[in-house]
Design a protein around this motif. Structure first.
Motif, PDB file in Angstrom:
ATOM      1  N   GLN A  69      58.804  84.799 -27.370  1.00 57.12           N
ATOM      2  CA  GLN A  69      58.288  83.874 -26.358  1.00 57.12           C
ATOM      3  C   GLN A  69      58.555  84.392 -24.951  1.00 57.12           C
ATOM      4  O   GLN A  69      57.719  84.243 -24.049  1.00 57.12           O
ATOM      5  N   GLU A  70      59.742  85.004 -24.788  1.00 60.54           N
ATOM      6  CA  GLU A  70      60.069  85.572 -23.474  1.00 60.54           C
ATOM      7  C   GLU A  70      59.100  86.714 -23.136  1.00 60.54           C
ATOM      8  O   GLU A  70      58.593  86.799 -22.013  1.00 60.54           O
ATOM      9  N   GLU A  71      58.842  87.580 -24.150  1.00 59.73           N
ATOM     10  CA  GLU A  71      57.893  88.667 -23.935  1.00 59.73           C
ATOM     11  C   GLU A  71      56.497  88.115 -23.646  1.00 59.73           C
ATOM     12  O   GLU A  71      55.762  88.634 -22.800  1.00 59.73           O
ATOM     13  N   ASN A  72      56.131  87.046 -24.400  1.00 67.90           N
ATOM     14  CA  ASN A  72      54.826  86.430 -24.168  1.00 67.90           C
ATOM     15  C   ASN A  72      54.721  85.874 -22.754  1.00 67.90           C
ATOM     16  O   ASN A  72      53.651  85.921 -22.132  1.00 67.90           O
ATOM     17  N   GLY A  73      55.844  85.307 -22.265  1.00 73.83           N
ATOM     18  CA  GLY A  73      55.845  84.787 -20.897  1.00 73.83           C
ATOM     19  C   GLY A  73      55.589  85.899 -19.884  1.00 73.83           C
ATOM     20  O   GLY A  73      54.833  85.723 -18.920  1.00 73.83           O
ATOM     21  N   LYS A  74      56.246  87.044 -20.139  1.00 67.98           N
ATOM     22  CA  LYS A  74      56.042  88.173 -19.226  1.00 67.98           C
ATOM     23  C   LYS A  74      54.590  88.665 -19.286  1.00 67.98           C
ATOM     24  O   LYS A  74      53.990  88.967 -18.247  1.00 67.98           O
ATOM     25  N   LEU A  75      54.080  88.743 -20.529  1.00 66.43           N
ATOM     26  CA  LEU A  75      52.690  89.172 -20.665  1.00 66.43           C
ATOM     27  C   LEU A  75      51.736  88.201 -19.994  1.00 66.43           C
ATOM     28  O   LEU A  75      50.751  88.603 -19.361  1.00 66.43           O
ATOM     29  N   THR A  76      52.044  86.895 -20.136  1.00 70.30           N
ATOM     30  CA  THR A  76      51.198  85.878 -19.504  1.00 70.30           C
ATOM     31  C   THR A  76      51.201  86.045 -17.987  1.00 70.30           C
ATOM     32  O   THR A  76      50.163  85.927 -17.323  1.00 70.30           O
ATOM     33  N   GLN A  77      52.394  86.322 -17.433  1.00 70.98           N
ATOM     34  CA  GLN A  77      52.496  86.529 -15.988  1.00 70.98           C
ATOM     35  C   GLN A  77      51.674  87.738 -15.556  1.00 70.98           C
ATOM     36  O   GLN A  77      50.965  87.685 -14.541  1.00 70.98           O
ATOM     37  N   ARG A  78      51.774  88.828 -16.360  1.00 72.41           N
ATOM     38  CA  ARG A  78      50.997  90.022 -16.025  1.00 72.41           C
ATOM     39  C   ARG A  78      49.496  89.739 -16.111  1.00 72.41           C
ATOM     40  O   ARG A  78      48.715  90.213 -15.288  1.00 72.41           O
ATOM     41  N   ILE A  79      49.123  88.976 -17.148  1.00 73.36           N
ATOM     42  CA  ILE A  79      47.705  88.639 -17.310  1.00 73.36           C
ATOM     43  C   ILE A  79      47.214  87.829 -16.123  1.00 73.36           C
ATOM     44  O   ILE A  79      46.113  88.045 -15.599  1.00 73.36           O
ATOM     45  N   ASN A  80      48.033  86.853 -15.702  1.00 76.46           N
ATOM     46  CA  ASN A  80      47.653  86.028 -14.549  1.00 76.46           C
ATOM     47  C   ASN A  80      47.497  86.885 -13.291  1.00 76.46           C
ATOM     48  O   ASN A  80      46.571  86.676 -12.492  1.00 76.46           O
ATOM     49  N   GLU A  81      48.450  87.859 -13.127  1.00 77.28           N
ATOM     50  CA  GLU A  81      48.338  88.742 -11.970  1.00 77.28           C
ATOM     51  C   GLU A  81      47.060  89.581 -12.052  1.00 77.28           C
ATOM     52  O   GLU A  81      46.365  89.768 -11.047  1.00 77.28           O
ATOM     53  N   ALA A  82      46.756  90.076 -13.268  1.00 75.29           N
ATOM     54  CA  ALA A  82      45.538  90.869 -13.441  1.00 75.29           C
ATOM     55  C   ALA A  82      44.291  90.027 -13.168  1.00 75.29           C
ATOM     56  O   ALA A  82      43.321  90.507 -12.574  1.00 75.29           O
ATOM     57  N   ILE A  83      44.360  88.747 -13.598  1.00 81.49           N
ATOM     58  CA  ILE A  83      43.226  87.849 -13.343  1.00 81.49           C
ATOM     59  C   ILE A  83      43.029  87.659 -11.840  1.00 81.49           C
ATOM     60  O   ILE A  83      41.908  87.632 -11.329  1.00 81.49           O
TER      61      ILE A  83
END
Length: 421
Positions: free
Chosen positions: A178-192
């Protein structure tokens, strides 16, 4: 071979009271009947409910005894199921019957096994994780020793501890994931966000490019207008006008030539069609001539064989009505000429049955004789003609073909038979 206990359980909906069976040889008691759900050891009740029944089956059993499962947690449902095992009651009886039906095959396979063989199979199934059915058999077998029961319960109990440890590790892995998913989500949001910014810039550039295209189109249009004006100024001379007229005349000449060529092709096509039609007409004329000659020859033969007048003893035969059904439709006039020249009365039906048989029935009733060529009639038409001839006692002659020769030969035979009579 199944024991009588197992057979009786299956026959009586897989539930029993205190039933015992006798050995056929010794007459001694072999195996007691299975324990009921409320009679099994207390330490088996919770594992049996949790392992042998999934949450959906537990809800269904509670609903059958009108216990509401709405707003109940899985633990509360499990607690109600285990609590019913303290005594015989509607719910405990439902659970007992359901488990006996669900694990019918396991009961048949494992109930009568010797304890050593049973424990060997228990270990094998436990290692494979397939313990639901054999656990129910172990809990309801009253003949298992205390040692065997402790071994079964011990395996289940320690497996629960092992699963708890595994669950802890899984929860830790889940938290890490979940922590890794949170980081990935943050990166995805930044990419968006970056993509949105690029899109805005791209839209802006596209708008500027569109404006540039409009300006370029406007300038191109102005340039064409200027070129047209310059061209018109140059074409004011006589030579330019003659050039234009010459081009127009050449265009008209090409169009006229194309039309002439098309007409020539049409004329040739019509000539070809006309020649084919003339050829067909010649063939038809030749065929009609042969048919006419054949008819006249047949008429001459019939007339030569028997001249019929008032002094003829079979003069009445010459007035007979002859009905031809089918044949070649375009030869109807030749059929008529053949019969009427020999003093007969001609009647014709084309043999088509789509308009019904009423008209044909009336014609057969009036006729003195019916000729029906089989090669030019359908099977249905031939059957109808035979049936109507029998109905009205009208002679029917089935001909193999529809030629004038076949018809004249049949008429001669009919004339001779009537003359003899």
């Amino acid at each position: 071979m199944q024991s009588a206990v197992v057979q009786d359980l299956i026959k009586n909906n897989l539930s029993s009271d205190n039933i015992y069976i006798q050995s056929e040889k010794t007459g001694k008691i072999k195996n007691p009947a299975p324990l009921r759900f409320w009679e099994i050891e207390y330490f088996f009740k919770c594992p049996v409910i949790g392992t042998c029944l999934d949450i959906t089956e537990q809800k269904q059993l509670l609903k059958k005894v009108r216990v509401s499962v709405k707003k109940k947690s899985s633990f509360e449902i499990h607690e109600n199921m285990v609590g019913s095992s303290e005594s015989e009651n509607p719910l405990s009886r439902k659970i007992d019957c359901f488990l006996n039906r669900k694990f019918k095959n396991e009961i048949i396979e494992f109930f009568d096994l010797e304890e050593n063989e049973f424990m060997r199979l228990w270990k094998a199934r436990f290692e494979d994780g397939q313990i639901e059915g054999i656990l129910w058999v172990a809990a309801t077998r009253p003949d298992l020793s205390v040692k065997a029961r402790r071994a079964v319960f011990g395996d289940i109990h320690m497996d629960m501890h092992f699963n708890a440890g595994q669950n802890k590790k899984l929860r830790q892995r889940l938290a890490h994931q979940q922590e890794e998913n949170g980081k990935l989500t943050q990166r995805i949001n930044e990419a968006i966000g970056i993509r949105r910014e690029f899109k805005k810039q791209n839209d802006k550039l596209a708008k500027e490019l569109s404006e540039s295209y409009k300006i370029s189109g406007f300038l191109e249009k102005k340039n064409q207008e200027l070129e047209k004006e310059l061209s018109e100024l140059r074409e004011h001379s006589l030579i330019a006008r003659l050039r234009i007229e010459n081009q127009q005349l050449q265009t008209e000449r090409r169009e006229v030539s194309a039309e002439i060529k098309a007409y020539q092709q049409q004329v040739k096509s019509l000539e070809d069609k006309n020649n084919k039609l003339l050829s067909r007409i010649d063939k038809e004329r030749e065929r009609n001539g042969h048919l006419r000659m054949e008819m006249e020859r047949n008429i001459t033969q019939i007339s030569a064989l028997d001249k019929c007048d008032e002094s003829c003893p079979s003069f009445d035969l010459c007035q007979k009505r002859i009905l031809i059904v089918g044949g070649i439709t375009r030869m109807e006039a030749l059929y008529r000429q053949l019969i009427e020249k020999n003093g007969g009365s001609f009647d014709y039906h084309d043999g088509y049955m789509k308009r019904g048989v009423k008209s044909l029935e009336n014609q057969v009733r009036r006729a003195d004789m019916v000729l029906c060529p089989t090669n030019c009639n359908s099977h249905t038409a031939c059957l109808v003609v035979k049936k109507l001839g029998k109905k009205f006692s009208t002679p029917v002659q089935m001909l193999s073909n529809s030629s004038l020769n076949a018809i004249s030969q049949t008429l001669l035979e009919y004339h001779e038979s009537v003359s003899i009579q």
